[in-house]
Design an enzyme around this catalytic site. Structure first.
Site, mmCIF file in Angstrom:
data_model
loop_
_atom_site.group_PDB
_atom_site.id
_atom_site.type_symbol
_atom_site.label_atom_id
_atom_site.label_comp_id
_atom_site.label_asym_id
_atom_site.label_seq_id
_atom_site.Cartn_x
_atom_site.Cartn_y
_atom_site.Cartn_z
ATOM 1 N NE ARG A 97 22.624 -25.735 -9.330
ATOM 2 C CZ ARG A 97 22.474 -26.567 -8.291
ATOM 3 N NH1 ARG A 97 22.630 -26.142 -7.045
ATOM 4 N NH2 ARG A 97 22.144 -27.826 -8.484
ATOM 5 C CD GLU A 106 -1.202 -2.264 2.216
ATOM 6 O OE1 GLU A 106 -0.022 -2.599 1.970
ATOM 7 O OE2 GLU A 106 -1.903 -2.838 3.060
ATOM 8 C CD1 TRP A 157 21.303 -36.033 -14.709
ATOM 9 C CD2 TRP A 157 20.485 -35.777 -12.665
ATOM 10 N NE1 TRP A 157 22.152 -35.207 -14.035
ATOM 11 C CE2 TRP A 157 21.676 -35.032 -12.772
ATOM 12 C CE3 TRP A 157 19.799 -35.775 -11.438
ATOM 13 C CZ2 TRP A 157 22.188 -34.286 -11.709
ATOM 14 C CZ3 TRP A 157 20.316 -35.030 -10.397
ATOM 15 C CH2 TRP A 157 21.494 -34.299 -10.537
ATOM 16 N N GLY A 181 16.738 -38.009 1.485
ATOM 17 C CA GLY A 181 16.345 -39.206 0.756
ATOM 18 C C GLY A 181 15.191 -39.995 1.345
ATOM 19 N NE ARG A 221 16.993 -27.702 -4.508
ATOM 20 C CZ ARG A 221 18.150 -28.271 -4.793
ATOM 21 N NH1 ARG A 221 19.192 -27.548 -5.161
ATOM 22 N NH2 ARG A 221 18.282 -29.587 -4.722
ATOM 23 C CD GLU A 251 15.234 -30.968 -3.476
ATOM 24 O OE1 GLU A 251 15.614 -31.804 -4.317
ATOM 25 O OE2 GLU A 251 15.475 -29.752 -3.570
ATOM 26 C CB THR A 303 20.642 -38.683 14.759
ATOM 27 O OG1 THR A 303 19.413 -38.589 14.039
ATOM 28 C CG2 THR A 303 20.357 -39.001 16.213
ATOM 29 C CB ALA A 320 12.501 -36.957 -8.833
ATOM 30 C CB CYS A 376 -0.320 -4.147 8.718
ATOM 31 S SG CYS A 376 0.723 -2.777 8.257
HETATM 32 C C1 AOF Z 1 0.248 -4.963 4.658
HETATM 33 N N1 AOF Z 1 0.810 -4.817 3.439
HETATM 34 O O1 AOF Z 1 2.319 -5.344 1.891
HETATM 35 C C2 AOF Z 1 2.319 -6.574 3.880
HETATM 36 C C3 AOF Z 1 1.689 -6.771 5.140
HETATM 37 O O2 AOF Z 1 7.323 -6.000 10.149
HETATM 38 P P1 AOF Z 1 6.428 -5.309 9.187
HETATM 39 O O3 AOF Z 1 6.106 -3.908 9.555
HETATM 40 O O4 AOF Z 1 6.932 -5.388 7.752
HETATM 41 O O5 AOF Z 1 5.030 -6.083 9.234
HETATM 42 C C4 AOF Z 1 4.928 -7.414 8.797
HETATM 43 C C5 AOF Z 1 3.484 -7.883 8.928
HETATM 44 O O6 AOF Z 1 2.633 -7.032 8.160
HETATM 45 C C6 AOF Z 1 3.272 -9.289 8.369
HETATM 46 O O7 AOF Z 1 3.429 -10.275 9.355
HETATM 47 C C7 AOF Z 1 1.826 -9.215 7.890
HETATM 48 O O8 AOF Z 1 0.934 -9.357 8.973
HETATM 49 C C8 AOF Z 1 1.725 -7.778 7.396
HETATM 50 N N2 AOF Z 1 2.115 -7.735 5.984
HETATM 51 N N3 AOF Z 1 0.658 -5.974 5.470
HETATM 52 O O9 AOF Z 1 -0.619 -4.182 5.037
HETATM 53 C C9 AOF Z 1 1.819 -5.566 3.009
HETATM 54 N N4 AOF Z 1 3.379 -7.333 3.491
HETATM 55 ZN ZN ZN Z 2 1.165 -2.735 6.068
#
Ligand code: AOF
Ligand code: ZN
Length: 362
Positions: A207, A52, A170, A293, A184, A291, A222, A154, A75
Protein backbone atom coordinates in the site's frame (compact mmCIF):
# COMPACT_ATOMS: atom_id res chain seq x y z
CA UNK A 1 26.92 16.05 -22.33
CA UNK A 2 29.52 13.42 -21.47
CA UNK A 3 29.23 9.65 -21.86
CA UNK A 4 28.86 9.48 -18.09
CA UNK A 5 25.95 11.92 -18.07
CA UNK A 6 24.09 9.99 -20.76
CA UNK A 7 24.66 6.75 -18.87
CA UNK A 8 23.47 8.38 -15.63
CA UNK A 9 20.29 9.32 -17.48
CA UNK A 10 19.82 5.71 -18.65
CA UNK A 11 20.31 4.54 -15.04
CA UNK A 12 17.80 7.03 -13.68
CA UNK A 13 15.20 5.86 -16.21
CA UNK A 14 15.69 2.27 -15.09
CA UNK A 15 15.63 3.20 -11.41
CA UNK A 16 11.98 4.16 -11.54
CA UNK A 17 11.00 0.72 -12.84
CA UNK A 18 12.62 -1.28 -10.05
CA UNK A 19 9.96 -3.68 -8.79
CA UNK A 20 7.87 -3.82 -11.94
CA UNK A 21 10.05 -5.80 -14.36
CA UNK A 22 10.58 -9.07 -12.50
CA UNK A 23 11.58 -11.72 -13.46
CA UNK A 24 13.43 -9.41 -15.84
CA UNK A 25 15.95 -6.79 -14.72
CA UNK A 26 15.37 -3.02 -14.72
CA UNK A 27 17.19 -1.58 -17.75
CA UNK A 28 17.48 1.88 -19.30
CA UNK A 29 18.73 3.05 -22.71
CA UNK A 30 19.52 6.43 -24.28
CA UNK A 31 20.26 6.98 -28.00
CA UNK A 32 22.35 10.00 -28.97
CA UNK A 33 23.07 11.32 -32.48
CA UNK A 34 25.18 14.38 -33.24
CA UNK A 35 25.00 15.64 -29.68
CA UNK A 36 21.21 15.32 -29.36
CA UNK A 37 19.19 12.76 -27.44
CA UNK A 38 17.04 11.06 -30.08
CA UNK A 39 15.68 8.11 -28.13
CA UNK A 40 14.93 7.11 -24.55
CA UNK A 41 13.70 3.77 -23.33
CA UNK A 42 13.25 1.54 -20.35
CA UNK A 43 12.02 -2.00 -19.96
CA UNK A 44 8.56 -1.75 -18.36
CA UNK A 45 7.31 -5.29 -17.92
CA UNK A 46 8.45 -8.85 -18.55
CA UNK A 47 7.18 -10.00 -21.94
CA UNK A 48 7.17 -6.45 -23.30
CA UNK A 49 9.93 -4.82 -25.40
CA UNK A 50 13.36 -4.32 -23.87
CA UNK A 51 14.79 -0.86 -23.13
CA UNK A 52 16.82 -0.69 -26.38
CA UNK A 53 13.75 -1.51 -28.47
CA UNK A 54 11.78 1.43 -27.07
CA UNK A 55 14.75 3.81 -27.39
CA UNK A 56 15.62 2.77 -30.96
CA UNK A 57 11.98 2.91 -31.97
CA UNK A 58 11.84 6.50 -30.73
CA UNK A 59 15.09 7.32 -32.54
CA UNK A 60 13.67 6.08 -35.87
CA UNK A 61 15.98 7.04 -38.78
CA UNK A 62 18.31 8.76 -36.34
CA UNK A 63 19.43 5.38 -34.99
CA UNK A 64 21.80 5.05 -37.97
CA UNK A 65 25.26 6.25 -36.93
CA UNK A 66 24.16 6.93 -33.34
CA UNK A 67 25.57 5.98 -29.96
CA UNK A 68 23.38 3.89 -27.64
CA UNK A 69 23.97 3.98 -23.88
CA UNK A 70 22.51 0.97 -22.13
CA UNK A 71 22.69 0.01 -18.47
CA UNK A 72 22.82 -3.73 -19.24
CA UNK A 73 24.50 -5.73 -21.97
CA UNK A 74 22.02 -6.01 -24.88
CA UNK A 75 20.55 -9.50 -25.03
CA UNK A 76 21.59 -12.05 -27.63
CA UNK A 77 18.84 -14.65 -27.22
CA UNK A 78 15.31 -15.26 -28.42
CA UNK A 79 13.32 -15.16 -25.18
CA UNK A 80 9.87 -13.65 -24.90
CA UNK A 81 11.27 -11.02 -27.30
CA UNK A 82 13.93 -11.12 -30.08
CA UNK A 83 17.59 -10.21 -29.36
CA UNK A 84 18.36 -6.52 -28.82
CA UNK A 85 21.91 -7.01 -30.16
CA UNK A 86 20.41 -7.94 -33.55
CA UNK A 87 18.24 -4.83 -33.58
CA UNK A 88 21.21 -2.58 -32.73
CA UNK A 89 23.14 -4.10 -35.64
CA UNK A 90 20.17 -3.84 -38.00
CA UNK A 91 19.65 -0.17 -37.14
CA UNK A 92 23.35 0.49 -37.92
CA UNK A 93 24.13 1.99 -34.54
CA UNK A 94 27.79 3.07 -34.56
CA UNK A 95 28.77 2.84 -30.91
CA UNK A 96 27.37 0.98 -27.92
CA UNK A 97 28.29 2.00 -24.36
CA UNK A 98 27.32 -0.66 -21.81
CA UNK A 99 27.41 -0.22 -18.03
CA UNK A 100 27.14 -3.83 -16.83
CA UNK A 101 27.34 -7.36 -18.19
CA UNK A 102 24.11 -9.40 -18.12
CA UNK A 103 24.33 -12.00 -15.32
CA UNK A 104 21.81 -14.24 -17.12
CA UNK A 105 24.11 -17.09 -18.24
CA UNK A 106 22.43 -17.41 -21.65
CA UNK A 107 23.38 -13.80 -22.40
CA UNK A 108 26.61 -13.14 -20.42
CA UNK A 109 29.18 -11.70 -22.83
CA UNK A 110 27.33 -13.10 -25.87
CA UNK A 111 25.53 -9.82 -26.56
CA UNK A 112 28.82 -7.93 -26.35
CA UNK A 113 30.55 -10.43 -28.65
CA UNK A 114 27.82 -10.21 -31.25
CA UNK A 115 27.97 -6.40 -31.36
CA UNK A 116 31.76 -6.45 -31.68
CA UNK A 117 31.64 -9.02 -34.47
CA UNK A 118 29.31 -6.72 -36.37
CA UNK A 119 31.94 -3.95 -36.17
CA UNK A 120 30.17 -1.79 -33.59
CA UNK A 121 32.42 0.15 -31.19
CA UNK A 122 31.62 -1.40 -27.81
CA UNK A 123 32.69 -0.02 -24.44
CA UNK A 124 31.84 -1.85 -21.22
CA UNK A 125 31.96 -0.76 -17.58
CA UNK A 126 30.91 2.90 -17.45
CA UNK A 127 29.00 3.42 -14.13
CA UNK A 128 29.12 -0.35 -13.65
CA UNK A 129 28.49 -0.29 -9.90
CA UNK A 130 25.50 2.02 -10.20
CA UNK A 131 24.05 -0.16 -12.96
CA UNK A 132 24.60 -3.37 -11.00
CA UNK A 133 22.86 -1.77 -8.02
CA UNK A 134 19.68 -1.56 -10.13
CA UNK A 135 19.27 -5.33 -10.03
CA UNK A 136 20.76 -6.94 -6.91
CA UNK A 137 17.90 -9.46 -6.71
CA UNK A 138 18.02 -10.47 -10.39
CA UNK A 139 21.82 -10.76 -10.29
CA UNK A 140 21.83 -12.88 -7.14
CA UNK A 141 19.18 -15.23 -8.50
CA UNK A 142 21.04 -15.76 -11.79
CA UNK A 143 24.03 -17.06 -9.84
CA UNK A 144 22.48 -18.96 -6.92
CA UNK A 145 19.04 -19.94 -8.32
CA UNK A 146 17.43 -19.12 -4.98
CA UNK A 147 15.88 -15.85 -3.82
CA UNK A 148 17.79 -12.88 -2.47
CA UNK A 149 16.52 -12.56 1.12
CA UNK A 150 15.80 -9.25 2.84
CA UNK A 151 15.12 -9.53 6.58
CA UNK A 152 13.05 -6.67 7.95
CA UNK A 153 12.52 -5.88 11.60
CA UNK A 154 10.96 -2.97 13.48
CA UNK A 155 11.89 -2.60 17.13
CA UNK A 156 12.07 -0.23 20.08
CA UNK A 157 15.42 1.22 21.14
CA UNK A 158 15.84 -1.78 23.43
CA UNK A 159 15.18 -4.23 20.60
CA UNK A 160 11.61 -5.22 21.53
CA UNK A 161 8.85 -6.00 19.02
CA UNK A 162 5.98 -5.96 21.57
CA UNK A 163 5.30 -5.40 25.25
CA UNK A 164 5.15 -8.33 27.66
CA UNK A 165 1.38 -8.53 27.05
CA UNK A 166 1.90 -8.77 23.29
CA UNK A 167 0.84 -5.23 22.38
CA UNK A 168 2.75 -4.13 19.29
CA UNK A 169 0.64 -1.53 17.52
CA UNK A 170 2.55 0.53 16.71
CA UNK A 171 6.19 0.58 17.60
CA UNK A 172 7.52 2.51 14.60
CA UNK A 173 5.81 5.58 13.15
CA UNK A 174 3.82 6.12 9.96
CA UNK A 175 6.81 7.08 7.77
CA UNK A 176 8.77 3.94 8.65
CA UNK A 177 5.71 1.78 8.09
CA UNK A 178 5.17 3.37 4.68
CA UNK A 179 8.79 2.75 3.76
CA UNK A 180 8.20 -0.97 4.32
CA UNK A 181 5.64 -0.94 1.52
CA UNK A 182 8.29 0.17 -0.98
CA UNK A 183 10.12 -3.04 -0.22
CA UNK A 184 6.93 -5.05 -0.67
CA UNK A 185 6.63 -3.46 -4.14
CA UNK A 186 10.25 -4.33 -4.99
CA UNK A 187 10.26 -7.96 -3.90
CA UNK A 188 8.68 -10.90 -5.72
CA UNK A 189 7.37 -12.37 -2.48
CA UNK A 190 6.79 -11.60 1.18
CA UNK A 191 7.14 -14.30 3.82
CA UNK A 192 5.69 -14.61 7.33
CA UNK A 193 5.23 -17.51 9.69
CA UNK A 194 1.79 -18.92 10.46
CA UNK A 195 2.13 -17.43 13.96
CA UNK A 196 1.90 -13.95 12.45
CA UNK A 197 -1.20 -14.95 10.45
CA UNK A 198 -2.85 -16.35 13.60
CA UNK A 199 -1.94 -13.34 15.74
CA UNK A 200 -2.49 -10.42 13.34
CA UNK A 201 -4.45 -11.70 10.30
CA UNK A 202 -2.35 -9.42 8.06
CA UNK A 203 -3.14 -8.73 4.39
CA UNK A 204 0.55 -8.42 3.40
CA UNK A 205 -0.28 -6.28 0.38
CA UNK A 206 1.65 -3.29 -0.93
CA UNK A 207 0.00 0.00 0.00
CA UNK A 208 1.97 2.94 -1.38
CA UNK A 209 0.32 6.28 -2.31
CA UNK A 210 -0.30 5.53 -6.01
CA UNK A 211 -0.81 1.81 -5.62
CA UNK A 212 1.97 -0.71 -5.85
CA UNK A 213 2.61 -4.23 -6.98
CA UNK A 214 1.58 -6.82 -4.42
CA UNK A 215 4.18 -9.49 -3.70
CA UNK A 216 3.21 -13.16 -3.65
CA UNK A 217 2.27 -13.91 -0.04
CA UNK A 218 4.12 -16.88 1.38
CA UNK A 219 3.15 -18.43 4.70
CA UNK A 220 5.57 -20.79 6.39
CA UNK A 221 3.19 -23.23 8.01
CA UNK A 222 4.61 -26.70 8.79
CA UNK A 223 1.32 -28.27 9.96
CA UNK A 224 -1.08 -26.16 7.85
CA UNK A 225 -2.66 -24.20 10.68
CA UNK A 226 -3.60 -21.17 8.55
CA UNK A 227 -7.34 -20.51 9.11
CA UNK A 228 -9.47 -20.69 5.95
CA UNK A 229 -10.94 -17.37 7.05
CA UNK A 230 -7.56 -15.59 7.09
CA UNK A 231 -7.32 -12.50 4.87
CA UNK A 232 -4.46 -14.03 2.88
CA UNK A 233 -6.83 -16.88 1.95
CA UNK A 234 -10.02 -14.96 1.31
CA UNK A 235 -9.21 -11.46 0.03
CA UNK A 236 -7.97 -12.35 -3.50
CA UNK A 237 -5.66 -9.33 -3.40
CA UNK A 238 -2.55 -11.30 -4.37
CA UNK A 239 -1.48 -14.91 -4.82
CA UNK A 240 -0.93 -16.81 -1.58
CA UNK A 241 1.38 -19.78 -1.23
CA UNK A 242 1.45 -21.89 1.93
CA UNK A 243 4.60 -23.90 2.49
CA UNK A 244 3.94 -26.99 4.58
CA UNK A 245 5.92 -29.93 5.92
CA UNK A 246 5.73 -33.55 4.79
CA UNK A 247 3.22 -34.41 7.54
CA UNK A 248 0.37 -32.53 5.87
CA UNK A 249 -2.19 -34.77 4.17
CA UNK A 250 -3.08 -34.40 0.52
CA UNK A 251 -6.80 -33.90 1.29
CA UNK A 252 -6.03 -30.94 3.49
CA UNK A 253 -3.78 -29.52 0.79
CA UNK A 254 -6.59 -29.89 -1.75
CA UNK A 255 -9.06 -28.08 0.52
CA UNK A 256 -6.82 -25.02 0.40
CA UNK A 257 -6.17 -25.37 -3.30
CA UNK A 258 -9.93 -25.20 -3.88
CA UNK A 259 -9.81 -21.80 -2.19
CA UNK A 260 -7.21 -20.62 -4.73
CA UNK A 261 -4.16 -21.03 -2.49
CA UNK A 262 -1.04 -22.79 -3.75
CA UNK A 263 0.20 -25.32 -1.21
CA UNK A 264 3.77 -26.54 -1.54
CA UNK A 265 4.78 -29.60 0.45
CA UNK A 266 8.43 -29.70 1.45
CA UNK A 267 9.68 -33.24 1.86
CA UNK A 268 10.81 -32.69 5.43
CA UNK A 269 8.74 -32.98 8.64
CA UNK A 270 10.29 -29.72 9.84
CA UNK A 271 10.97 -27.24 7.09
CA UNK A 272 14.61 -26.18 6.83
CA UNK A 273 15.39 -22.72 5.47
CA UNK A 274 17.78 -24.13 2.88
CA UNK A 275 15.11 -26.47 1.46
CA UNK A 276 12.56 -23.66 1.57
CA UNK A 277 14.81 -21.31 -0.42
CA UNK A 278 15.68 -24.02 -2.91
CA UNK A 279 11.98 -24.70 -3.48
CA UNK A 280 11.13 -21.00 -3.84
CA UNK A 281 14.00 -20.64 -6.32
CA UNK A 282 12.61 -23.54 -8.36
CA UNK A 283 9.27 -21.75 -8.33
CA UNK A 284 10.87 -18.62 -9.83
CA UNK A 285 11.01 -16.41 -6.73
CA UNK A 286 14.02 -14.09 -7.19
CA UNK A 287 13.56 -11.96 -4.08
CA UNK A 288 11.99 -12.62 -0.70
CA UNK A 289 11.01 -10.00 1.88
CA UNK A 290 10.89 -11.67 5.30
CA UNK A 291 8.64 -9.87 7.77
CA UNK A 292 8.81 -12.37 10.59
CA UNK A 293 7.72 -12.91 13.28
CA UNK A 294 10.48 -13.61 15.70
CA UNK A 295 10.54 -17.38 15.21
CA UNK A 296 10.83 -17.16 11.43
CA UNK A 297 13.44 -14.40 11.72
CA UNK A 298 15.40 -16.59 14.13
CA UNK A 299 15.38 -19.48 11.64
CA UNK A 300 16.74 -17.28 8.86
CA UNK A 301 19.37 -15.87 11.21
CA UNK A 302 20.53 -19.27 12.42
CA UNK A 303 20.71 -20.50 8.82
CA UNK A 304 22.65 -17.31 7.96
CA UNK A 305 20.29 -17.11 5.01
CA UNK A 306 19.96 -13.41 4.22
CA UNK A 307 21.55 -10.89 1.88
CA UNK A 308 20.17 -7.66 3.34
CA UNK A 309 18.83 -6.60 6.75
CA UNK A 310 16.51 -3.61 7.14
CA UNK A 311 16.08 -2.47 10.74
CA UNK A 312 13.70 0.26 11.83
CA UNK A 313 14.28 1.48 15.38
CA UNK A 314 11.74 3.61 17.23
CA UNK A 315 12.82 5.87 20.11
CA UNK A 316 10.79 3.95 22.67
CA UNK A 317 11.97 1.85 25.61
CA UNK A 318 9.65 -1.08 26.20
CA UNK A 319 11.58 -3.09 28.77
CA UNK A 320 10.63 -6.38 30.40
CA UNK A 321 12.48 -9.67 30.12
CA UNK A 322 9.31 -11.32 28.77
CA UNK A 323 8.76 -8.71 26.05
CA UNK A 324 9.81 -10.37 22.76
CA UNK A 325 12.74 -9.32 20.61
CA UNK A 326 12.90 -9.62 16.83
CA UNK A 327 14.94 -12.83 16.62
CA UNK A 328 13.79 -15.87 18.62
CA UNK A 329 15.04 -19.47 18.40
CA UNK A 330 18.17 -20.74 20.09
CA UNK A 331 20.59 -18.17 18.74
CA UNK A 332 24.35 -18.61 18.79
CA UNK A 333 26.48 -19.81 21.67
CA UNK A 334 29.58 -17.75 20.93
CA UNK A 335 30.07 -14.25 19.56
CA UNK A 336 32.66 -15.76 17.26
CA UNK A 337 29.90 -17.72 15.49
CA UNK A 338 27.40 -14.91 14.87
CA UNK A 339 27.06 -13.54 11.36
CA UNK A 340 28.84 -10.22 10.93
CA UNK A 341 27.17 -7.36 9.10
CA UNK A 342 28.40 -4.10 7.72
CA UNK A 343 26.22 -1.03 7.87
CA UNK A 344 25.41 0.30 4.41
CA UNK A 345 23.31 3.27 5.49
CA UNK A 346 21.73 4.92 8.49
CA UNK A 347 18.96 7.45 8.08
CA UNK A 348 16.29 9.13 10.12
CA UNK A 349 12.82 8.33 8.87
CA UNK A 350 10.06 10.28 10.60
CA UNK A 351 10.91 9.94 14.31
CA UNK A 352 12.59 6.58 13.75
CA UNK A 353 15.95 5.34 12.51
CA UNK A 354 16.42 3.05 9.51
CA UNK A 355 19.57 0.96 9.19
CA UNK A 356 20.41 -1.07 6.11
CA UNK A 357 23.09 -3.69 6.70
CA UNK A 358 24.63 -6.35 4.53
CA UNK A 359 26.43 -9.57 5.45
CA UNK A 360 30.14 -8.98 5.81
CA UNK A 361 32.57 -11.22 4.00
CA UNK A 362 34.75 -12.94 6.56
C1 AOF B 1 18.13 -6.27 -22.70
N1 AOF B 1 17.37 -5.18 -22.47
O1 AOF B 1 15.76 -4.09 -21.39
C2 AOF B 1 16.27 -6.26 -20.69
C3 AOF B 1 17.11 -7.39 -20.88
O2 AOF B 1 12.25 -13.08 -22.09
P1 AOF B 1 12.86 -11.85 -22.64
O3 AOF B 1 12.99 -11.84 -24.12
O4 AOF B 1 12.17 -10.58 -22.16
O5 AOF B 1 14.36 -11.79 -22.09
C4 AOF B 1 14.62 -11.64 -20.72
C5 AOF B 1 16.13 -11.60 -20.49
O6 AOF B 1 16.69 -10.52 -21.24
C6 AOF B 1 16.49 -11.33 -19.03
O7 AOF B 1 16.65 -12.51 -18.30
C7 AOF B 1 17.81 -10.58 -19.18
O8 AOF B 1 18.87 -11.48 -19.42
C8 AOF B 1 17.59 -9.78 -20.45
N2 AOF B 1 16.99 -8.49 -20.10
N3 AOF B 1 18.03 -7.35 -21.86
O9 AOF B 1 18.90 -6.31 -23.65
C9 AOF B 1 16.45 -5.12 -21.51
N4 AOF B 1 15.31 -6.25 -19.72
ZN1 ZN C 1 17.07 -7.32 -25.06
Amino acid sequence: MTDKEYMALAISLAQKTIGQTSPNPAVGAVVVKDGRIVGLGTHLKAGEPHAEVHALHMAGENAKGSTIYVTLEPCSHFGKTPPCANLIIEKQVKRCVIASVDSNPIVTNNGIARLKEAGIDVEVGLLKEEAEALNPYFNFYQIYKRPFVTLKTATSLDGKIATYSGDSKWITGKEAREDVHKYRHEHDAILVGVGTVLADDPSLTCRVPNGGINPIRIILDTSLRTPKTAKVVTDNEAPTWIIVGSGVLDEKKQEFEKLGVKVIIIKEPTISISELLKTLGENGIQSLFVEGGAKVNGSFLEAKAFQQVITYIAPKLIGGSNAPTSFAGTGFENIKGVPLLKVKSVEKIGDDIKIVSLPKER
